[in-house]
Design an enzyme around this catalytic site. Sequence first.
Site, short mmCIF file in Angstrom:
data_model
loop_
_atom_site.label_atom_id
_atom_site.label_comp_id
_atom_site.label_asym_id
_atom_site.label_seq_id
_atom_site.Cartn_x
_atom_site.Cartn_y
_atom_site.Cartn_z
N ASP A 90 -1.12 6.19 2.06
CA ASP A 90 -1.83 5.06 2.66
C ASP A 90 -3.15 5.47 3.30
O ASP A 90 -4.11 4.69 3.30
CB ASP A 90 -0.96 4.39 3.73
N CYS A 149 6.79 9.30 3.38
CA CYS A 149 5.70 8.45 3.87
C CYS A 149 5.99 6.97 3.68
O CYS A 149 7.03 6.60 3.17
CB CYS A 149 4.38 8.88 3.25
N ASP A 150 4.99 6.18 4.07
CA ASP A 150 5.18 4.77 4.40
C ASP A 150 6.08 3.94 3.48
O ASP A 150 7.01 3.31 3.93
CB ASP A 150 3.82 4.07 4.51
N LYS A 151 5.75 3.86 2.19
CA LYS A 151 6.48 2.94 1.31
C LYS A 151 7.65 3.62 0.61
O LYS A 151 8.50 2.97 0.02
CB LYS A 151 5.56 2.36 0.22
N CYS A 175 2.03 11.88 9.01
CA CYS A 175 1.08 11.94 10.13
C CYS A 175 1.79 11.85 11.48
O CYS A 175 2.74 11.09 11.65
CB CYS A 175 0.03 10.85 9.99
N GLU A 207 -3.40 -2.69 4.23
CA GLU A 207 -3.35 -2.22 5.60
C GLU A 207 -4.79 -2.12 6.10
O GLU A 207 -5.65 -1.63 5.38
CB GLU A 207 -2.75 -0.81 5.54
N SER A 237 -1.92 -0.54 9.88
CA SER A 237 -1.32 0.78 9.85
C SER A 237 -0.52 0.94 11.13
O SER A 237 -0.78 0.26 12.13
CB SER A 237 -2.45 1.78 9.81
C1 LIG Z 1 -2.10 6.29 7.15
C2 LIG Z 1 -0.97 5.85 8.03
C3 LIG Z 1 -1.20 6.33 9.43
O1 LIG Z 1 0.20 6.37 7.53
C4 LIG Z 1 -0.78 4.38 7.95
O2 LIG Z 1 -0.75 3.99 6.62
C5 LIG Z 1 0.42 3.79 8.63
O3 LIG Z 1 0.93 2.80 8.11
O4 LIG Z 1 0.84 4.20 9.69
MG LIG Z 2 0.81 2.60 6.00
#
Ligand SMILES: CC(C)(O)[C@@H](O)C(=O)O
Ligand SMILES: [Mg+2]
Length: 556
Positions: free
Chosen positions: A79, A120-122, A193, A445, A471
């Site tokens: 993302d 990660c996110d999805k 992150c 986002e 985000s």
């Molecule tokens: C890039 C990030 C920080 O991962 C964002 O896409 C989120 O949804 O938190």
């Molecule tokens: Mg995200």
Amino acid sequence: MRSDTIKIGVDRAPHRSLLYATGKVKAKDLGKPFIGVCNSYIDIIPGHVHLQEFAKVVKEAIIEAGGIPFEFNTIGVDDGIAMGHIGMRYSLPSRELIADSAETVINAHWFDGVFYIPNCDKITPGMLMAAARTNVPSVFVSGGPMEAGTSSDGKQLSLTSVFEGVGAYKAGKMTEEEFNDIEANACPTCGSCSGMFTANSMNCLMEMLGVALPGNGSIVATSAKRKELIYEAAKHLVRMVKEDIKPRDIITKEAIDDAFALDMAMGGSTNTVLHTLAIAREAGIQYEIEDINKVAERVPYLAKIMPASDFSMDDINRAGGVSSIINELTKIPGAIHPERLTITGKTMGELVSDYEILNQNVIRPIDNPYSPVGGLSILFGNIAPEGAVIKVGAVDPSITEFEGEAIVFESQDEAQAAIDDGTVKEGHVVIIRYEGPKGGPGMPEMLAPTSAIMGRGLGKTVALLTDGRFSGASRGISIGHISPEAAEGGPIALIQNGDIIKIDLPNRTLNADLSDEELAERRKSLKPFEPKIKNGWLGRYSKLVTNASKGGVMSI
Ligand SMILES: CC(C)(O)[C@@H](O)C(=O)O
Ligand SMILES: [Mg+2]
């Protein structure tokens, strides 16, 4: 066993031949459970670069526990890298592809159990949706969070620092040297992150759902301790296959309720609302967006993490981790359901009973919360009859109500340009519409505009409203997921420049100062929505996707 379908009987001799040809199975192994290892290794996402090595350990652990592992991969979108351009339109839709592709491999090959490796996110919600849909015994061990960065002058950094740095640098509030230093140091290792962004929010929520072990959300990606999680989870998975404990035995309505409770206690990403509603739907659970406010009312806000504070996930881990927060919540009668089953065979309450808060500056006890109510809120009103989402925990505490003048944009790009050139001023409510699941398409986002507002010092004086999403790193008076979305004729499409917008956070309302008659009058001249993308995957997605209050799932 499910896998008997592909391995037992005369008719399955061809199948056995092919299984032997994989080199993974010998005739003597046919009685062992076949375990799918659903990995999400990919080189372009820092949260996933280490997962090839990770999966090797997973496969060793499954063999040691008495199963036969078969690895397969999903796709993934970063993302952060997809942010701010057309690529972001693919992010939320990728969740459906991940769920669908995992379902495809699991059901086509009749695995007896599945070991999921998301991060990660999805990828995490996509895999949870697949687990709920296929209902094959499952465990999850995520890739783990990134270590926090440190600037040359010793400040703790995360990806938020870079995005907000862009706004500050463009507004002349940061030197080039400082800006370059942040870029170079914000993201020092592999992993998701380092703040309470979407990836880590979902990885913490999995601990509360009971599908992942204590430590899953907070032990950093670089720690050898994650290997211990793998070995333990593999043992539980093989046992669950034998005992026939399935995802829907664990992901119950109470578990969904409790996932939101943890979200409230930790101020999770607004995206968790979208994803958790989607997971509930896949598990066949009736859960409405308004139910979330009931959880918010009974659960205090105990841990502020970046972007709401300077603490990282690693700080949370050292302060006792997610399990210490869950244990703390068990002390409030009726706040959560500690008697629920987890993948360990223990109840949630038993599982976390030994975890105490180790640093009360980082994780507050229930008698000294940041706020008596949760860090996320669902707002309703004449702009959002079906709901909108805000991370109240990341709004400056001095702001409880906000009234401002609408400045309307039909896309994120137009809004970004107007924030950058100073057209957006104090007292404005920036409306960004036609960016919902159908309208975007893909509900992009909007970390760039929310960060630009913060970076320009407008975080307390400008609000942002959208049918798109944010985000986990977004903060300020940013209200997203407005439903129904503009593309389905939602009232956000009727707002005009200069309309007065009223936001009331304690009462959870969001209204335009317009009568029903005025809105009905404006509706007469509303043009039908014309999809921006008509072909390919996003064209199909735009046709079938539902709004954010329904989890943005695809529905026929
Ligand atoms: C890039 C990030 C920080 O991962 C964002 O896409 C989120 O949804 O938190
Ligand atoms: Mg995200």
